[in-house]
Design an enzyme around this catalytic site. Sequence first.
Site, PDB file in Angstrom:
ATOM      1  N   HIS A 305       0.800  -1.141  -0.024  1.00 17.46           N
ATOM      2  CA  HIS A 305      -0.020   0.043  -0.033  1.00 17.46           C
ATOM      3  C   HIS A 305       0.790   1.166  -0.071  1.00 17.46           C
ATOM      4  O   HIS A 305       2.006   1.226   0.745  1.00 17.46           O
ATOM      5  CB  HIS A 305      -0.927  -0.004   1.326  1.00 17.46           C
ATOM      6  CG  HIS A 305      -1.952   0.903   1.158  1.00 17.46           C
ATOM      7  ND1 HIS A 305      -1.903   2.350   1.327  1.00 17.46           N
ATOM      8  CD2 HIS A 305      -3.130   0.781   0.581  1.00 17.46           C
ATOM      9  CE1 HIS A 305      -3.224   2.702   1.122  1.00 17.46           C
ATOM     10  NE2 HIS A 305      -3.832   1.859   0.787  1.00 17.46           N
ATOM     11  N   ASP A 362      -7.916  -5.484  -0.129  1.00 14.59           N
ATOM     12  CA  ASP A 362      -8.536  -6.278  -1.201  1.00 14.59           C
ATOM     13  C   ASP A 362      -7.900  -7.540  -0.925  1.00 14.59           C
ATOM     14  O   ASP A 362      -8.635  -8.477  -1.837  1.00 14.59           O
ATOM     15  CB  ASP A 362      -7.855  -5.721  -2.416  1.00 14.59           C
ATOM     16  CG  ASP A 362      -8.341  -4.444  -2.803  1.00 14.59           C
ATOM     17  OD1 ASP A 362      -9.479  -4.026  -2.806  1.00 14.59           O
ATOM     18  OD2 ASP A 362      -7.384  -3.501  -2.917  1.00 14.59           O
TER      19      ASP A 362
HETATM   20  C1  LIG Z   1      -0.418  -0.704  -3.682  1.00 17.69           C
HETATM   21  C2  LIG Z   1       0.800  -0.343  -4.744  1.00 17.69           C
HETATM   22  C3  LIG Z   1       0.151   0.155  -6.002  1.00 17.69           C
HETATM   23  C4  LIG Z   1       1.803   0.811  -3.991  1.00 17.69           C
HETATM   24  O1  LIG Z   1       2.738   0.931  -4.891  1.00 17.69           O
HETATM   25  P1  LIG Z   1       3.896   1.764  -4.468  1.00 17.69           P
HETATM   26  O2  LIG Z   1       3.792   2.611  -3.048  1.00 17.69           O
HETATM   27  O3  LIG Z   1       4.134   2.691  -5.490  1.00 17.69           O
HETATM   28  O4  LIG Z   1       5.090   0.901  -4.459  1.00 17.69           O
HETATM   29  P2  LIG Z   1       6.434   0.615  -5.239  1.00 17.69           P
HETATM   30  O5  LIG Z   1       5.673   0.489  -6.624  1.00 17.69           O
HETATM   31  O6  LIG Z   1       7.171   2.055  -4.999  1.00 17.69           O
HETATM   32  O7  LIG Z   1       6.970  -0.514  -4.760  1.00 17.69           O
HETATM   33  C5  LIG Z   1       8.127  -0.482  -3.814  1.00 17.69           C
HETATM   34  C6  LIG Z   1       8.965  -2.016  -3.985  1.00 17.69           C
HETATM   35  O8  LIG Z   1       7.850  -2.894  -3.472  1.00 17.69           O
HETATM   36  C7  LIG Z   1       7.721  -3.790  -4.443  1.00 17.69           C
HETATM   37  N1  LIG Z   1       6.424  -4.152  -4.437  1.00 17.69           N
HETATM   38  C8  LIG Z   1       5.337  -3.331  -4.007  1.00 17.69           C
HETATM   39  N2  LIG Z   1       4.110  -3.946  -4.187  1.00 17.69           N
HETATM   40  C9  LIG Z   1       4.479  -5.345  -4.436  1.00 17.69           C
HETATM   41  C10 LIG Z   1       3.532  -6.418  -4.324  1.00 17.69           C
HETATM   42  N3  LIG Z   1       2.369  -6.263  -4.272  1.00 17.69           N
HETATM   43  N4  LIG Z   1       4.064  -7.419  -4.706  1.00 17.69           N
HETATM   44  C11 LIG Z   1       5.540  -7.505  -4.884  1.00 17.69           C
HETATM   45  N5  LIG Z   1       6.070  -6.617  -4.803  1.00 17.69           N
HETATM   46  C12 LIG Z   1       5.615  -5.349  -4.584  1.00 17.69           C
HETATM   47  C13 LIG Z   1       8.037  -3.012  -5.781  1.00 17.69           C
HETATM   48  O9  LIG Z   1       8.371  -3.894  -6.896  1.00 17.69           O
HETATM   49  C14 LIG Z   1       8.992  -2.283  -5.231  1.00 17.69           C
HETATM   50  O10 LIG Z   1      10.320  -2.947  -5.240  1.00 17.69           O
HETATM   51  P3  LIG Z   1      11.632  -2.490  -5.823  1.00 17.69           P
HETATM   52  O11 LIG Z   1      12.099  -1.521  -4.613  1.00 17.69           O
HETATM   53  O12 LIG Z   1      12.751  -3.916  -5.629  1.00 17.69           O
HETATM   54  O13 LIG Z   1      11.485  -2.012  -7.070  1.00 17.69           O
HETATM   55  C15 LIG Z   1       1.593  -1.620  -4.878  1.00 17.69           C
HETATM   56  O14 LIG Z   1       1.931  -2.089  -3.505  1.00 17.69           O
HETATM   57  C16 LIG Z   1       0.908  -2.684  -5.670  1.00 17.69           C
HETATM   58  O15 LIG Z   1       0.846  -2.684  -6.878  1.00 17.69           O
HETATM   59  N6  LIG Z   1       0.074  -3.718  -4.844  1.00 17.69           N
HETATM   60  C17 LIG Z   1      -0.818  -4.633  -5.454  1.00 17.69           C
HETATM   61  C18 LIG Z   1      -2.159  -3.987  -6.182  1.00 17.69           C
HETATM   62  C19 LIG Z   1      -2.856  -3.852  -4.992  1.00 17.69           C
HETATM   63  O16 LIG Z   1      -3.103  -4.535  -4.286  1.00 17.69           O
HETATM   64  N7  LIG Z   1      -3.418  -2.705  -5.027  1.00 17.69           N
HETATM   65  C20 LIG Z   1      -4.518  -2.280  -4.026  1.00 17.69           C
HETATM   66  C21 LIG Z   1      -4.011  -1.193  -3.091  1.00 17.69           C
HETATM   67  S1  LIG Z   1      -5.221  -0.776  -1.759  1.00 17.69           S
END
Ligand SMILES: CC(C)(COP(=O)(O)OP(=O)(O)OC[C@H]1O[C@@H](n2cnc3c(N)ncnc32)[C@H](O)[C@@H]1OP(=O)(O)O)[C@@H](O)C(=O)NCCC(=O)NCCS
Length: 427
Positions: A305, A362
């Site tokens: 998140h 979720d």
């Molecule tokens: C929610 C979300 C979009 C937040 O993204 P964010 O804050 O931009 O996080 P980042 O994209 O900067 O990720 C940071 C690191 O964690 C990893 N990461 C983040 N979410 C991840 C996940 N669900 N599974 C695996 N790796 C994940 C990224 O690959 C990144 O790794 P790195 O440092 O090696 O490059 C992201 O966690 C995600 O895609 N989750 C899955 C979708 C989801 O459940 N969304 C609902 C949110 S309520």
Amino acid sequence: MSRRCHVEVDSRRYELPVVVGTEGERAIDIRGLRRQTGMITLDDGYANTGSCTSDITYIDGEQGILRYRGIPIEELAENASFVETAWLVIFGRLPSVTDRNRFSNLLTENSMLPDNMRKHFEAFPPHAHPMAILSAMINALSTYEPQRQIESDDDVELAAARLMSRVRTIAAASYKSSVDEPLIYPRYDFKYCENFLHMMFSLPYKEYEPSPEVARAINLFMLLHADHEQNCSTSTVRMVASGQANMFASCAAGVCALWGPLHGGANVAVIQMLEAIRASGTGVADHVRRVKNKEAGLRLMGFGHRVYRNTDPRAKLLKKSADQLLDHLHIDDPLLEIAQELEQTALEDPYFIERKLYPNVDFYSGIILRAVGIPLDMFTVMFAIGRMPGWIANWKEIHDDPHSRIYRPRQVYTGNPLTEFVPRDRR
Ligand SMILES: CC(C)(COP(=O)(O)OP(=O)(O)OC[C@H]1O[C@@H](n2cnc3c(N)ncnc32)[C@H](O)[C@@H]1OP(=O)(O)O)[C@@H](O)C(=O)NCCC(=O)NCCS
């Protein structure tokens, strides 16, 4: 504590005010930055940007705290209904008995769609996605009240009741259209969530009577989705509202923003991921290995998140609710077992621990919706119904603010420098 901070640009020092929120969170107020320094800030994805001040929802992502209007989500989940919570979120205080009854009556009286609107459903192709229908129909609702001005809280209450009530009728009707069943009229004796389930699952020759346990689970699902400060869809609603668009148009935009798999579509993606793990037969560990190797951009859906870096308090409550509901319905869902194994594996794995990735709202909500019989492509619609109070409250906050300005971020241009136009015959 200093209420100012200093930045140095080209050897010149500038002073900027610091804004302090109710819970002590501090923000550098950069409103005078460009005027003073000629520079803007760059924050791709807005992770460090406060786009507004707001009185609605407080989140502490480090400690896993979520409060609506100051009240912890756990207390609301224990003691309040979704409708009471919606009123709290929109109007800023718990409703009195009179407020509660008046708002419930407004919801009931406004649950029918204008009869003419029923024809709109016939115009969509048979397998139209319900999120597209929902957004189009919310926009269409505004065409039925073109002259309506919102001036007082009473006006907001009526418009909010219309929107919240009809969004539920539209959602159920879009499902009925997609399965080629006749639309079901709302019932005046049912409460908000029961009425939705009735319109979804009743047939002209067979009434669906939701059990209290099912209604309670849906009520909790909606309540936990009611608001979540400046996420992608709520920021979209505020963006559209800042141009003084009406409540319906602003919330229709919120539905579109919610659709994608990184936002409201994540509850669908979780179930698809669990189904894929089951179908592959290679097990949870293999899936986790592929996620960690970032194969084809694979992520563990329902994990991580932008704000919560510890635990998502909504996930905890939903996990408990999912366990209770499956127990009550005597459902043995193999996907739940996979979800539990996945959660356990990820929580013990350094990749997820180091990146502070925990189950989000979720992760378990899909299991609940599946158990109730909500089809997969309606999951994000359910999220939209739940989020409506938050969108309305954010629209109201902008609408009521006499100093509100249109949202208009800037950019850093990185395209071609000045380029000559080449006539067609010389290209
Ligand atoms: C929610 C979300 C979009 C937040 O993204 P964010 O804050 O931009 O996080 P980042 O994209 O900067 O990720 C940071 C690191 O964690 C990893 N990461 C983040 N979410 C991840 C996940 N669900 N599974 C695996 N790796 C994940 C990224 O690959 C990144 O790794 P790195 O440092 O090696 O490059 C992201 O966690 C995600 O895609 N989750 C899955 C979708 C989801 O459940 N969304 C609902 C949110 S309520």
